[in-house]
Design an enzyme around this catalytic site. Structure first.
Site, short mmCIF file in Angstrom:
data_model
loop_
_atom_site.label_atom_id
_atom_site.label_comp_id
_atom_site.label_asym_id
_atom_site.label_seq_id
_atom_site.Cartn_x
_atom_site.Cartn_y
_atom_site.Cartn_z
N GLY A 13 0.83 -1.21 0.00
CA GLY A 13 0.00 0.00 0.00
C GLY A 13 0.86 1.25 0.00
O GLY A 13 0.59 2.19 0.74
N ALA A 14 1.88 1.25 -0.88
CA ALA A 14 2.81 2.39 -0.91
C ALA A 14 2.40 3.41 -1.96
O ALA A 14 3.17 4.32 -2.26
CB ALA A 14 4.22 1.88 -1.17
N GLY A 17 -1.14 7.84 0.78
CA GLY A 17 -1.20 8.02 2.23
C GLY A 17 0.10 7.74 2.97
O GLY A 17 1.19 8.12 2.54
N ILE A 18 -0.04 7.07 4.10
CA ILE A 18 1.09 6.83 5.00
C ILE A 18 2.14 5.93 4.33
O ILE A 18 3.35 6.15 4.48
CB ILE A 18 0.58 6.16 6.30
CG1 ILE A 18 -0.46 7.07 6.99
CG2 ILE A 18 1.73 5.88 7.25
CD1 ILE A 18 -1.22 6.39 8.13
N GLY A 19 1.68 4.92 3.59
CA GLY A 19 2.61 3.99 2.95
C GLY A 19 3.51 4.67 1.93
O GLY A 19 4.70 4.38 1.83
N SER A 146 -4.40 -0.60 14.09
CA SER A 146 -5.10 0.65 14.39
C SER A 146 -5.52 0.61 15.86
O SER A 146 -5.63 -0.47 16.45
CB SER A 146 -6.34 0.77 13.50
OG SER A 146 -7.14 1.86 13.91
N TYR A 169 -13.88 -3.07 9.95
CA TYR A 169 -12.52 -2.50 9.96
C TYR A 169 -11.82 -2.84 11.28
O TYR A 169 -10.70 -3.32 11.31
CB TYR A 169 -12.60 -0.99 9.76
CG TYR A 169 -11.27 -0.28 9.85
CD1 TYR A 169 -10.35 -0.35 8.80
CD2 TYR A 169 -10.92 0.47 10.98
CE1 TYR A 169 -9.13 0.30 8.88
CE2 TYR A 169 -9.70 1.12 11.06
CZ TYR A 169 -8.81 1.04 10.00
OH TYR A 169 -7.59 1.68 10.09
N1 LIG Z 1 -4.86 7.42 8.38
C1 LIG Z 1 -5.06 7.11 9.65
O1 LIG Z 1 -5.38 7.97 10.49
C2 LIG Z 1 -4.90 5.68 10.10
C3 LIG Z 1 -5.19 5.38 11.45
C4 LIG Z 1 -5.03 4.08 11.89
C5 LIG Z 1 -4.56 3.11 11.01
N2 LIG Z 1 -4.29 3.43 9.72
C6 LIG Z 1 -3.79 2.37 8.83
O2 LIG Z 1 -2.69 2.84 8.08
C7 LIG Z 1 -2.59 2.10 6.85
C8 LIG Z 1 -2.44 3.08 5.69
O3 LIG Z 1 -3.66 3.77 5.55
P1 LIG Z 1 -3.79 5.25 4.97
O4 LIG Z 1 -4.51 6.05 5.98
O5 LIG Z 1 -2.47 5.71 4.45
O6 LIG Z 1 -4.82 4.96 3.78
P2 LIG Z 1 -4.80 5.27 2.22
O7 LIG Z 1 -4.24 6.61 1.94
O8 LIG Z 1 -6.17 4.96 1.76
O9 LIG Z 1 -3.76 4.19 1.64
C9 LIG Z 1 -4.06 2.83 1.63
C10 LIG Z 1 -3.08 2.10 0.74
O10 LIG Z 1 -3.47 0.71 0.67
C11 LIG Z 1 -3.71 0.36 -0.70
N3 LIG Z 1 -4.79 -0.63 -0.82
C12 LIG Z 1 -6.08 -0.51 -0.46
N4 LIG Z 1 -6.77 -1.61 -0.80
C13 LIG Z 1 -5.91 -2.44 -1.41
C14 LIG Z 1 -6.03 -3.72 -2.01
N5 LIG Z 1 -7.20 -4.36 -2.09
N6 LIG Z 1 -4.92 -4.28 -2.54
C15 LIG Z 1 -3.75 -3.65 -2.51
N7 LIG Z 1 -3.57 -2.42 -1.97
C16 LIG Z 1 -4.63 -1.83 -1.43
C17 LIG Z 1 -4.10 1.68 -1.37
O11 LIG Z 1 -3.98 1.57 -2.78
P3 LIG Z 1 -4.62 2.72 -3.74
O12 LIG Z 1 -3.57 3.80 -3.81
O13 LIG Z 1 -4.80 2.00 -5.03
O14 LIG Z 1 -5.90 3.17 -3.13
C18 LIG Z 1 -3.09 2.61 -0.71
O15 LIG Z 1 -1.83 2.46 -1.29
C19 LIG Z 1 -3.87 1.24 6.78
O16 LIG Z 1 -3.58 -0.08 7.16
C20 LIG Z 1 -4.79 1.90 7.79
O17 LIG Z 1 -5.75 1.02 8.32
C21 LIG Z 1 -4.45 4.69 9.23
#
Ligand SMILES: NC(=O)c1ccc[n+]([C@@H]2O[C@H](COP(=O)([O-])OP(=O)(O)OC[C@H]3O[C@@H](n4cnc5c(N)ncnc54)[C@H](OP(=O)(O)O)[C@@H]3O)[C@@H](O)[C@H]2O)c1
Length: 275
Positions: A13-14, A17-19, A146, A169
């Protein structure tokens, strides 16, 4: 910092967002970064962005939709073939609760979708990649969980009865913490650590904007927490722990219930086809 120059790091998931910021920072530090995403064009765009911003050209891309276990297996197969040694695995990819009122969705293999992407995929991917992690002199696995964690009801893990997107979730994120604790026990005595974290609350990413509207913090701090778990020297011998950002914390109670963890592991192994 753990010596990162020349190390091979996979960030799932790079592409957003965070990745994305985690991959960029690790590239800046000199790692060879394997950028994973579900969309090959986005992977290439991130590779080009990282290469131009960090002057590190050791970036490879891997596209696979983690909703589908066949694609998880194919992803692991390609990585093992191209990188017999993996030093750091960051299971960051995930889907959030989505916009309110989201209907229950199932994966192509018939599992509740959030459980499949956020938990079953890293459960399978990590175990398939163990041969490459074992080839490292000291490997780390970082599972991005999370603080939103919800007890799993083993009579209805796929949430066919009381579905809510937030519940889906949160149970997937608790499952990932449970996997982390179990795997750490199974890897005891080997030079591989595995920890999980809550990267931060309501950080400014697509997932948060979609589900909650206004974010409360920048995604960069979440990336810093992931990089901390992946590289901080003081975590060299720390395994099987949950962190709230960079501080060790307690996960939801069920994560410490050995019977619940055993049940989850046995079910998961059967579901993903691991014996
Ligand atoms: N943001 C927060 O406040 C927060 C808080 C707690 C935990 N987290 C965790 O942090 C991690 C990163 O989340 P984020 O907030 O950075 O979210 P994000 O911006 O939505 O990024 C999610 C990443 O995962 C990829 N992804 C989603 N579904 C997928 C699938 N079916 N197969 C392969 N890749 C997939 C996305 O690909 P696309 O670019 O194609 O969409 C994107 O690269 C997650 O595990 C999330 O639960 C985040």
């Amino acid at each position: 910092m753990k010596k990162i120059q020349g190390q091979v790091v996979l960030v799932t998931g790079a592409t957003d967002g965070i990745g994305r910021l985690t991959a960029r920072r690790l590239a800046e530090m000199g790692a060879k970064v394997l950028v994973h995403g579900r969309d090959q064009r986005k992977c290439i765009a991130i590779k080009e962005e990282i290469e131009s911003e960090t002057a590190n050209s050791r970036i490879d891309t891997y596209a696979a939709d983690l909703a589908e276990l066949g694609q998880v297996r194919a992803l692991a197969g390609r990585i093992l073939a191209e990188h017999p040694r993996l030093d750091i695995l960051i299971n960051n990819a995930g889907i959030g609760p989505g916009p309110s009122g989201q209907a229950r969705a199932i994966s192509p293999d018939g599992f509740e979708l959030r459980f499949a992407v956020n938990y079953l995929a890293p459960f399978l991917l990590t175990q398939l990649l163990l041969p490459a992690l074992r080839a490292s002199t000291s490997a780390r696995i970082v599972n991005v969980s999370s603080a939103a964690q919800r007890t799993i009801d083993f009579d209805d893990v796929m949430l066919t009865k009381k579905y809510s997107p937030m519940r889906a979730y949160a149970q997937s994120k608790l499952a990932l913490a449970m996997f982390t604790f179990d795997l750490a026990e199974r890897l005891r005595g080997e030079p591989i650590t595995v920890n999980c974290l809550h990267p931060g609350s309501l950080l400014d990413t697509k997932m948060v904007r979609e589900a909650f509207g206004t974010p409360q913090g920048g995604a960069q701090s979440g990336a810093e927490a992931e990089v901390f778990l992946a590289t901080a020297p003081r975590l060299d011998d720390v395994s099987g722990r949950y962190f709230f950002e960079t501080r060790e914390a307690r996960a939801e109670t069920q994560a410490y219930d050995q019977n619940a963890r055993q049940t989850l592991w046995a079910l998961s192994a059967e579901w993903v086809g691991l014996t």
